[in-house]
Design an enzyme around this catalytic site. Structure first.
Site, PDB file in Angstrom:
ATOM      1  CE1 TYR A 126      -3.525   2.588   0.561  1.00  0.00           C
ATOM      2  CE2 TYR A 126      -2.420   2.972   2.343  1.00  0.00           C
ATOM      3  CZ  TYR A 126      -3.502   3.489   1.662  1.00  0.00           C
ATOM      4  OH  TYR A 126      -4.309   4.846   1.669  1.00  0.00           O
ATOM      5  CG  ASP A 144       5.872   3.794   0.947  1.00  0.00           C
ATOM      6  OD1 ASP A 144       6.047   4.365   2.060  1.00  0.00           O
ATOM      7  OD2 ASP A 144       4.742   3.468   0.656  1.00  0.00           O
ATOM      8  CE  LYS A 161       0.704   4.853   8.423  1.00  0.00           C
ATOM      9  NZ  LYS A 161       0.838   3.937   7.281  1.00  0.00           N
TER      10      LYS A 161
HETATM   11  C1  LIG Z   1       0.208   4.803   5.844  1.00  0.00           C
HETATM   12  C2  LIG Z   1       1.078   4.353   4.669  1.00  0.00           C
HETATM   13  C3  LIG Z   1       0.792   5.172   3.614  1.00  0.00           C
HETATM   14  C4  LIG Z   1      -0.197   6.221   3.347  1.00  0.00           C
HETATM   15  O1  LIG Z   1       0.100   7.113   4.523  1.00  0.00           O
HETATM   16  P1  LIG Z   1      -1.024   8.263   4.726  1.00  0.00           P
HETATM   17  O2  LIG Z   1      -0.597   9.206   5.655  1.00  0.00           O
HETATM   18  O3  LIG Z   1      -2.184   7.235   5.391  1.00  0.00           O
HETATM   19  O4  LIG Z   1      -1.532   8.883   3.732  1.00  0.00           O
HETATM   20  C5  LIG Z   1       1.747   5.063   2.326  1.00  0.00           C
HETATM   21  N1  LIG Z   1       2.744   3.908   2.450  1.00  0.00           N
HETATM   22  C6  LIG Z   1       2.743   3.120   3.558  1.00  0.00           C
HETATM   23  C7  LIG Z   1       4.057   2.081   3.143  1.00  0.00           C
HETATM   24  C8  LIG Z   1       2.125   3.549   4.458  1.00  0.00           C
HETATM   25  O5  LIG Z   1       2.133   2.366   5.491  1.00  0.00           O
END
Ligand SMILES: *Cc1c(COP(=O)(O)O)cnc(C)c1O
Length: 429
Positions: free
Chosen positions: A144, A239, A267
């Site tokens: 994701y 990511d 995060k």
């Molecule tokens: C949470 C997450 C996102 C998206 O971040 P948001 O702050 O929810 O938009 C993108 N990549 C990874 C790996 C994530 O865990």
């Protein structure tokens, strides 16, 4: 446990907010019951409006590595709040946070702050496309990267590697440039390179996948990915929105020897405030506006309150590197406890841990990719989740999520959670 007030609050929310929530996973659709409405957090605990208290293994889906209401972070935020919430002009706290990140990550010379992980990845992809002059990108099924159009792509059927949009409203014309590969399977990536007519701008991967449950990439797979990208002039993007400052102080990059070309963060760098970031070498970042032609902007980007929270959190992490040993030990203890509880009642379970991240599947074989993850017993998970919640243990409400230990999660809380797992599994086996 009584959930009356939360049930009423959910019904009320439902009338004015789609599904009653502002992010779909919160709705508890994959598990039994309705979501507790939260009143406040207390360190490792979460308190709902019915007066129930839970040991919190979600920690706002990762950001709160020091738990709720950490005194140092709170003080930094209050300080910033008193000076003004936003200026839309440069502040020194942005530079201070950027410096922390640049010194920590070898692959980052410069970093740009945004307001969410979604924005960070979306902007990184645009920059990768702008830098390489190519449109096609490769992503892995089950990873994701936020909800921007070109990344919201599900598994294509059969042999087709070209992505289909996984949501109405996403034009197929956009996702046709997103090629899908299988996690931990280098042949599937080679196939994408072979299928792309004009070349691949970037391969984006969660080096420790956390959004199909916890599924780390094999070291050899990451190495082969690096070699493949180098051979094609393709950028490799890690990511680390979730794994950054979670798997280790340097995220996955503190664990693997493979170096990405670009990194996305989120995060933990916001410590609970809306912050995302993307970074790369000075050469790549020079293509970003206003230095270069690739446009990217944000009214609230680098917001001083959010930056202050992130800076306080990173400084505290750097000052206490041993925290990762403690977090890792607690995560291991929790997963060993869950596994023993499952063994005791002959329920198949596999577990994994990376730093403060933990994951478990009701499955009898190791999980290497999304197809493996899909085979987990989701009905068993739903029952387990409900039984644990009723015993005061707040776990992510989907079997495709990662759990988090915070520095405020004590050994006693881990013991309580293991005890609850024994009771729950005995009841639902
Ligand atoms: C949470 C997450 C996102 C998206 O971040 P948001 O702050 O929810 O938009 C993108 N990549 C990874 C790996 C994530 O865990």
């Amino acid at each position: 446990m009584a959930y009356e007030k939360s049930i009423a609050a959910f019904e009320e929310a439902y009338k004015v907010i789609p599904g009653g929530v502002d992010s779909p996973v919160r709705a508890f659709s994959g598990v039994e019951g309705t979501p507790p409405f939260i009143e406040r957090g207390e360190g490792g605990y979460l308190c709902d409006i019915d007066g129930n208290r839970y040991i919190d293994f979600v920690q706002s889906w990762g950001p709160l590595i020091f738990g709720h209401c950490d005194a140092d972070i709170e003080a930094a935020v209050m300080d910033a709040v008193k000076k003004g919430l936003s200026f839309g002009a440069p502040t020194t706290v942005e530079t201070a946070l950027a410096e922390e990140i640049v010194t920590l990550f070898e692959s980052i010379d410069k970093v740009r702050f945004v307001s969410s992980g979604t924005e960070a990845v979306m902007s990184a992809i645009r920059l990768a496309r702008g830098f390489t002059g190519r449109d096609d990108i490769v992503k892995f099924t089950g990873c994701y990267h936020g909800h921007s159009d070109s990344l919201l792509v599900q598994a294509g059927s059969g042999a087709a590697t070209f992505g289909n949009p996984s949501s109405p409203g996403v034009p197929a014309d956009l996702t046709k440039h997103t090629l899908l590969a299988t996690y931990n399977d280098i042949e599937s990536v080679k196939q994408c390179f072979a299928d792309s007519k004009e070349g691949i701008a970037c391969v984006i991967i969660e080096p420790i996948a956390g959004n199909m449950g916890l599924v780390p990439a094999d070291e050899s797979f990451l190495q082969e990915l690096r070699t493949l990208c180098d051979a094609h002039g393709t950028l490799l993007i890690f990511d680390e929105v979730m794994s950054g400052f979670r798997a280790s102080l340097k995220g996955a990059q503190g664990i693997t020897s493979v170096k990405p070309d670009m990194v996305t963060l989120g995060k933990v760098i916001g410590a609970g405030m809306p912050v995302g970031a993307f970074g790369a070498s000075a050469e790549i970042m020079a293509h970003l506006s206003p230095e270069g032609p690739v446009y990217q902007a944000g009214t609230l980007s680098g917001n001083p309150v959010a930056m202050s929270a992130g800076l306080a959190s990173l400084k505290k992490l750097k000052a206490n590197p041993a925290v990762y040993v403690e977090l890792g030990n607690r995560a291991k203890k929790l997963m060993e406890g869950f596994k023993k509880a499952a063994d005791a009642v002959n329920v198949p379970m596999v577990t994994d841990v990376r730093g403060s991240m933990f994951g478990f599947f009701f499955s009898d074989k190791p999980v290497k990719n999304f197809a493996d993850a899909m085979e987990n017993d989701q009905k068993m998970f739903a029952k387990f989740h409900k039984g644990m919640l009723d015993r005061g243990i707040y776990l992510a409400c989907s079997s495709f999520e990662t759990g988090f230990i915070s520095a405020a999660t004590t050994d006693a809380m881990i013991d309580d959670a293991i005890k609850a797992a024994y009771e729950t599994l005995k009841e639902i086996q």
